[in-house]
Motif scaffolding. Structure first.
Motif, PDB file in Angstrom:
ATOM      1  N   LYS A   1      74.349  32.257   3.841  1.00 58.21           N
ATOM      2  CA  LYS A   1      74.288  31.792   2.448  1.00 58.21           C
ATOM      3  C   LYS A   1      75.414  32.396   1.620  1.00 58.21           C
TER       4      LYS A   1
ATOM      5  N   THR B   1      65.818  26.553   3.242  1.00 56.42           N
ATOM      6  CA  THR B   1      66.175  26.546   4.660  1.00 56.42           C
ATOM      7  C   THR B   1      65.117  25.725   5.375  1.00 56.42           C
TER       8      THR B   1
ATOM      9  N   GLN C   1      71.410  27.565  -0.658  1.00 57.58           N
ATOM     10  CA  GLN C   1      70.979  28.705  -1.456  1.00 57.58           C
ATOM     11  C   GLN C   1      69.495  28.600  -1.812  1.00 57.58           C
TER      12      GLN C   1
ATOM     13  N   GLY D   1      75.290  23.324   1.115  1.00 61.25           N
ATOM     14  CA  GLY D   1      74.581  23.869   2.264  1.00 61.25           C
ATOM     15  C   GLY D   1      75.278  23.527   3.559  1.00 61.25           C
TER      16      GLY D   1
END
Length: 598
Positions: free
Chosen positions: A165, A213, A210, A178
């Motif tokens: 990240k 996930t 960020q 991402g």
């Protein structure tokens, strides 16, 4: 093909995640051709079928495919370099069909660029044409995934995700939201699976941003304990197929998604060029540099694998010496049984290559039980195999002779050994790639007009894939401390015999006499702990230093393995004898002289 108006249809070896070795339900090219090698592409036109494969598999392909297939020897003099080169050189105003899931992004872009001047283009049918005719195609794996403990990985998954990240946040320009990971979720999350034989990985997609996930995976693979583990590292789990609507709907919000050049082109098409950025795989680079914990685990794994290999070599030499006929298949099976006894053993790292006579001239030959090929006494016997252990992935090759080798065999073996030693003892400055060192392995062979057509060595995983990048002796990636790499020169006399010596190494810093430019010098340390038979070595061809290297290596094997073999007298006696042997074949016993062995 007629329905989609295709002139050609391409069937790659890879799966949707770019895997070199694939699950049984992804073996489309093998099913349609009958060719079992790990590298090769089938190309079907309206009138002809072609199999394009590299030099490792030319002879194997000739043996396995029927007369419906024309073998294209990629890399041969005057031949195309690969399947895309073959296509480009023969098409005009053509439509070439391929499943976009099995085509890497960088390959698709390059190939489309080359096809455009020829009035040709790639076409992506909505369904895989092989799947439409493969009536008994096995279902997709639902084998459970499991957590790889921290004591083996050396870094918590949460810290890996935090590092990623931070890297995404620092990527210029500041529009990358991402990353979509299609083939490295196992390493990233410290999870392992069993979707692909010999490779403890699983099919999944991992999206990291960020804010979120997400692991896209078959629900049946995740147990309650795995779900709890995923929650503990703030990873959401969704169905494997949900990745496609996720990408189509742009569920991550604003910004672009980072993909790698190896990402499936189907993902690129779904995202469209406005919503992705292509960057080299930083995760692959991180994974390749082993932590101290991973290196210690590999040392322990290679010791265990060495114990199994020595016990097996002692058994095999005893059996052959007693006059028993041992098949290639039985020899491989017995070695696997010795490995099973080792701590942390999880299975084989790849199919055993167990080859005698002309079969040993096929670098990736695999024996079959029904063939009943007996190990010969007048040609070298080659075994290339390794175990998967929780703390390391092993890959070792040794070539031995159970009779009296010919002068030709001895000279070839000596040249292979000299290349092996040259790599093992190399000292080089930072910034040096494996490709720059490759010539060291070939120099002695070239001197006598010999060569081998496969790579000199590759990276490998920590209880992961036996082939791993980006480092290797064919790669321009600079070697750095923590890289692991195999050292495996060989020589193969077609339809007669073959030989290879392979040991695993790791890169470390070394001190030199002058330290020019400071502490920038690197070398290798050997992980493999299996003696090298001295019978086929020609002392007069070797330098004093090379002879000493052999003695030191075999003596080191004795020192390290002896504590683990004290209850196996046959193996320990064999190891002591090998460690004390002189270079070269023993001289024939004089007529009338008898020796009693105590």
């Amino acid at each position: 093909m007629k329905k989609d108006n295709l002139d050609y249809y391409v069937v790659p070896s890879e799966d949707a995640h770019g895997s070199e070795y694939v699950a049984i339900n992804d073996k489309r090219r093998e099913w349609i051709t009958g060719f079992t090698g790990s590298a090769g592409v089938a190309i079907i036109s309206k009138t002809t079928a072609y199999l394009v494969t590299d030099s490792r598999y030319w002879l194997q392909a000739q043996r396995q495919v029927d007369t419906n297939w024309n073998i294209v020897q990629a890399g041969a003099v005057g031949a195309p370099t690969d399947w895309s080169d073959f296509i480009v050189n023969r098409v005009k105003d053509s439509r070439i069909g391929i499943d976009a899931r099995m085509l890497p992004h960088e390959k698709a872009i390059a190939l489309n660029t080359q096809l455009q001047p020829k009035g040709s283009k790639l076409f992506y049918p909505p369904q895989n044409l092989v799947d439409l005719i493969w009536k008994e195609k096995p279902p997709r794996s639902k084998e459970p995934i499991y957590v790889q403990p921290l004591k083996y990985t050396g870094m918590e998954a949460g810290k890996k995700l935090a590092r990623l990240k931070e890297w995404i946040r620092e990527c210029p320009p500041q529009m990358q939201t991402g990353m979509l990971i299609s083939n490295l979720a196992s390493w990233m999350l410290n999870l392992r699976g069993d979707d692909i034989p010999f490779n403890p990985v699983f099919h999944a997609y991992l999206f990291v941003s960020q804010q979120q996930t997400i692991l896209f995976i078959e629900p049946a693979k995740a147990s309650d304990s795995v779900d709890e583990y995923l929650k503990s590292i703030d990873v959401e789990r969704r169905d494997y197929n949900d990745v496609w609507p996720f990408l189509r709907r742009k569920e991550w919000g604003e910004g672009k998604v980072i993909i790698t050049p190896q990402t499936s082109y189907a993902i690129s098409l779904m995202l469209t060029s406005y919503r992705y950025t292509v960057l080299p795989s930083v995760i692959e680079e991180w994974k390749a540099v082993k932590s101290q914990i991973e290196l210690e685990g590999m040392k322990a794994a290679y010791l265990r694998d060495g114990v199994a290999f020595v016990r097996w070599l002692a058994w095999l030499e005893y059996k052959v010496g007693q006059g028993y006929d041992i098949t290639e298949y039985e020899a491989a099976w017995r070695l696997t049984e010795f490995r099973r006894m080792g701590k942390n053993y999880m299975g084989l790292a790849y199919e055993n290559i167990s080859a005698t006579g002309k079969n040993a001239a096929l670098p990736h030959y695999v024996p079959h039980k029904a063939d009943e090929v007996m190990i010969e006494r007048d040609t070298p016997y080659l075994n290339d195999s390794g175990g998967q252990y929780k703390d390391g992935t092993c890959d070792t090759t040794r070539t031995v002779h159970f009779g009296r080798p010919t002068q030709e065999q001895c000279e070839a073996f000596t040249r292979v050994l000299q290349g092996h030693i040259a790599i093992d003892t190399a000292i080089f400055p930072e910034g040096t790639s494996g490709k720059q060192l490759d010539v060291l392995a070939r120099k002695a062979l070239w001197k006598d007009g010999m060569n081998y057509m496969h790579g000199t060595g590759h990276g490998f995983g920590s209880f992961l894939n036996v082939h791993e990048g980006p480092q290797g002796f064919s790669s321009e990636t600079p070697l750095v401390p923590g890289h692991v790499i195999t050292n495996e020169p060989g020589f193969y006399k077609a339809d007669s015999w073959g030989m290879r010596i392979e040991s695993a190494l790791f890169v470390k810093r070394v001190h030199t006499k002058h330290e020019f430019n400071g502490n920038v010098w690197l070398g290798f340390e050997r992980l493999t702990c299996v003696p090298i038979q001295t019978k086929m070595m020609v002392a007069d061809m070797m330098t004093k230093e090379e002879k000493q290297w052999v003695k030191d290596h075999n003596r080191r094997c004795l020192d390290l393995l002896e504590p683990y073999l004290r209850e196996d007298k046959r193996a320990l006696n064999w190891l002591k004898r090998e460690a004390g042997r002189e270079i070269g074949i023993a001289k024939p016993i004089a007529p009338g002289l008898s020796i009693e062995w105590g």
